[in-house]
Design a protein around this motif. Structure first.
Motif, PDB file in Angstrom:
ATOM      1  N   GLY A 196      26.570  44.088  60.914  1.00 21.81           N
ATOM      2  CA  GLY A 196      25.159  44.378  61.136  1.00 21.81           C
ATOM      3  C   GLY A 196      24.512  45.427  60.372  1.00 21.81           C
ATOM      4  N   VAL A 197      25.266  46.049  59.348  1.00 22.99           N
ATOM      5  CA  VAL A 197      25.045  47.149  58.391  1.00 22.99           C
ATOM      6  C   VAL A 197      25.569  47.015  57.402  1.00 22.99           C
ATOM      7  N   ARG A 198      25.050  47.590  56.143  1.00 20.05           N
ATOM      8  CA  ARG A 198      25.558  47.671  54.830  1.00 20.05           C
ATOM      9  C   ARG A 198      26.747  48.563  54.644  1.00 20.05           C
ATOM     10  N   GLY A 199      27.548  48.087  54.002  1.00 21.10           N
ATOM     11  CA  GLY A 199      29.029  48.765  53.670  1.00 21.10           C
ATOM     12  C   GLY A 199      28.813  50.033  52.741  1.00 21.10           C
ATOM     13  N   ASP A 200      29.811  50.577  52.638  1.00 22.99           N
ATOM     14  CA  ASP A 200      30.071  51.617  51.547  1.00 22.99           C
ATOM     15  C   ASP A 200      30.733  51.181  50.136  1.00 22.99           C
ATOM     16  N   PRO A 201      29.813  51.087  48.998  1.00 23.59           N
ATOM     17  CA  PRO A 201      30.287  50.792  47.967  1.00 23.59           C
ATOM     18  C   PRO A 201      31.475  51.636  47.393  1.00 23.59           C
ATOM     19  N   GLY A 202      31.646  52.740  47.672  1.00 25.62           N
ATOM     20  CA  GLY A 202      32.909  53.653  47.143  1.00 25.62           C
ATOM     21  C   GLY A 202      34.091  53.168  47.756  1.00 25.62           C
ATOM     22  N   GLN A 203      33.965  52.563  49.106  1.00 21.41           N
ATOM     23  CA  GLN A 203      35.169  52.181  49.768  1.00 21.41           C
ATOM     24  C   GLN A 203      35.534  50.599  49.370  1.00 21.41           C
ATOM     25  N   GLY A 204      34.370  49.823  48.786  1.00 24.71           N
ATOM     26  CA  GLY A 204      34.445  48.690  48.316  1.00 24.71           C
ATOM     27  C   GLY A 204      35.053  48.554  46.927  1.00 24.71           C
ATOM     28  N   ARG A 205      34.694  49.628  46.205  1.00 23.49           N
ATOM     29  CA  ARG A 205      35.423  49.741  44.764  1.00 23.49           C
ATOM     30  C   ARG A 205      36.787  50.004  45.057  1.00 23.49           C
ATOM     31  N   ALA A 206      37.408  50.752  45.972  1.00 18.71           N
ATOM     32  CA  ALA A 206      38.542  51.061  46.343  1.00 18.71           C
ATOM     33  C   ALA A 206      39.418  49.886  46.705  1.00 18.71           C
ATOM     34  N   ILE A 207      38.871  48.972  47.573  1.00 17.66           N
ATOM     35  CA  ILE A 207      39.357  47.600  48.034  1.00 17.66           C
ATOM     36  C   ILE A 207      39.620  46.823  46.579  1.00 17.66           C
ATOM     37  N   VAL A 208      38.622  46.668  45.872  1.00 20.05           N
ATOM     38  CA  VAL A 208      38.600  45.880  44.661  1.00 20.05           C
ATOM     39  C   VAL A 208      39.865  46.309  43.894  1.00 20.05           C
ATOM     40  N   VAL A 209      40.054  47.339  43.427  1.00 18.98           N
ATOM     41  CA  VAL A 209      41.003  47.844  42.256  1.00 18.98           C
ATOM     42  C   VAL A 209      42.475  48.015  43.175  1.00 18.98           C
ATOM     43  N   ASP A 210      42.466  48.038  44.619  1.00 23.01           N
ATOM     44  CA  ASP A 210      43.806  48.253  45.118  1.00 23.01           C
ATOM     45  C   ASP A 210      44.490  47.007  45.088  1.00 23.01           C
ATOM     46  N   ARG A 211      45.576  46.847  44.296  1.00 22.49           N
ATOM     47  CA  ARG A 211      46.315  45.839  44.099  1.00 22.49           C
ATOM     48  C   ARG A 211      47.503  45.553  45.279  1.00 22.49           C
ATOM     49  N   GLN A 212      47.241  46.303  46.391  1.00 20.87           N
ATOM     50  CA  GLN A 212      47.761  45.879  47.585  1.00 20.87           C
ATOM     51  C   GLN A 212      46.990  45.414  48.807  1.00 20.87           C
ATOM     52  N   LYS A 213      45.658  45.613  48.731  1.00 19.39           N
ATOM     53  CA  LYS A 213      44.553  45.354  49.648  1.00 19.39           C
ATOM     54  C   LYS A 213      43.858  44.225  49.263  1.00 19.39           C
ATOM     55  N   GLY A 214      42.965  44.294  48.438  1.00 25.44           N
ATOM     56  CA  GLY A 214      42.126  43.305  48.058  1.00 25.44           C
ATOM     57  C   GLY A 214      42.641  42.303  47.107  1.00 25.44           C
ATOM     58  N   LEU A 215      43.457  42.666  46.168  1.00 25.17           N
ATOM     59  CA  LEU A 215      44.189  41.747  45.009  1.00 25.17           C
ATOM     60  C   LEU A 215      43.214  41.067  44.218  1.00 25.17           C
ATOM     61  N   CYS A 216      41.845  41.866  44.083  1.00 22.56           N
ATOM     62  CA  CYS A 216      40.654  40.914  43.336  1.00 22.56           C
ATOM     63  C   CYS A 216      41.156  40.855  41.837  1.00 22.56           C
ATOM     64  N   LEU A 217      41.945  41.947  41.245  1.00 24.06           N
ATOM     65  CA  LEU A 217      42.306  42.114  39.923  1.00 24.06           C
ATOM     66  C   LEU A 217      43.258  41.100  39.543  1.00 24.06           C
ATOM     67  N   LEU A 218      43.912  40.570  40.380  1.00 23.75           N
ATOM     68  CA  LEU A 218      44.767  39.641  40.282  1.00 23.75           C
ATOM     69  C   LEU A 218      44.426  38.301  39.277  1.00 23.75           C
ATOM     70  N   CYS A 219      43.087  38.200  39.921  1.00 19.96           N
ATOM     71  CA  CYS A 219      42.312  36.783  39.182  1.00 19.96           C
ATOM     72  C   CYS A 219      41.187  37.314  38.455  1.00 19.96           C
ATOM     73  N   HIS A 220      40.648  38.402  38.993  1.00 10.66           N
ATOM     74  CA  HIS A 220      39.228  38.658  38.232  1.00 10.66           C
ATOM     75  C   HIS A 220      39.530  39.908  37.261  1.00 10.66           C
ATOM     76  N   THR A 221      38.460  40.104  36.228  1.00 14.51           N
ATOM     77  CA  THR A 221      38.446  41.163  35.518  1.00 14.51           C
ATOM     78  C   THR A 221      37.079  41.794  35.694  1.00 14.51           C
ATOM     79  N   GLY A 222      37.122  43.098  35.398  1.00 17.06           N
ATOM     80  CA  GLY A 222      35.880  43.734  35.420  1.00 17.06           C
ATOM     81  C   GLY A 222      35.825  45.213  34.937  1.00 17.06           C
ATOM     82  N   PRO A 223      34.795  45.896  35.152  1.00 17.70           N
ATOM     83  CA  PRO A 223      34.585  47.280  34.774  1.00 17.70           C
ATOM     84  C   PRO A 223      35.375  48.321  35.476  1.00 17.70           C
ATOM     85  N   PHE A 224      36.587  47.928  35.140  1.00 17.40           N
ATOM     86  CA  PHE A 224      37.546  49.163  35.730  1.00 17.40           C
ATOM     87  C   PHE A 224      38.788  49.471  34.814  1.00 17.40           C
TER      88      PHE A 224
END
Length: 146
Positions: free
Chosen positions: A36-64
């Motif tokens: 019901g509310v927008r999330g926190d971008p800082g927390q979102g970035r932490a999840i994206v780059v966390d190799r134990q939580k989001g695991l996004c960088l296993l498949c994606h690349t980005g400005p990190f």
């Protein structure tokens, strides 16, 4: 394929199935935040780059620049906030299989029709609704093209 299967795991303490929030898909998006509310971008970035939580960088690349060995199996996250709406990003995170049943993108907020899920993680999503919203909030800030 092994990466997608590994992403079906959930860390202890995640939400349980009965706590999943309902959502409505309209077209190719979930236009309303799960919480019901927008999330926190800082927390979102932490999840994206966390190799134990989001695991996004296993498949994606980005400005990190601090993260070495980023993936190349999926689209570059640079500019994703310009290419996709908040609702489109949300559906891709919640369950991209609704857009493409053959996708290798794991469903981060789904518990149905998963395979090879460890007993301790069955009935639990990879990310909570709040974490999904945090990641969506962060991804919408990535507006510069690669």
């Amino acid at each position: 394929m092994a990466a997608a299967l590994a992403l079906a795991m959930v860390l202890p303490g995640q939400v349980r199935a009965q706590e999943l929030r309902s959502y409505r898909v309209i077209g190719n998006a979930i236009p309303v935040p799960l919480t019901g509310v927008r999330g926190d971008p800082g927390q979102g970035r932490a999840i994206v780059v966390d190799r134990q939580k989001g695991l996004c960088l296993l498949c994606h690349t980005g400005p990190f620049p601090e993260q070495r060995f980023q993936g190349n199996l999926a689209p570059d996250l640079r500019g994703v906030g310009s290419r996709l709406s908040e609702g489109e990003l949300r559906l891709r995170l919640v369950d991209s299989r609704q857009l493409d049943p053959a996708t290798i993108m794991p469903p981060y907020y789904a518990i149905d029709d998963l395979v090879r899920v460890g007993r301790n993680w069955q009935g639990k999503p990879v990310l909570s609704a709040e974490q999904i919203e945090d990641v969506v909030a962060f991804l919408t800030t990535l507006t510069e093209a690669p």
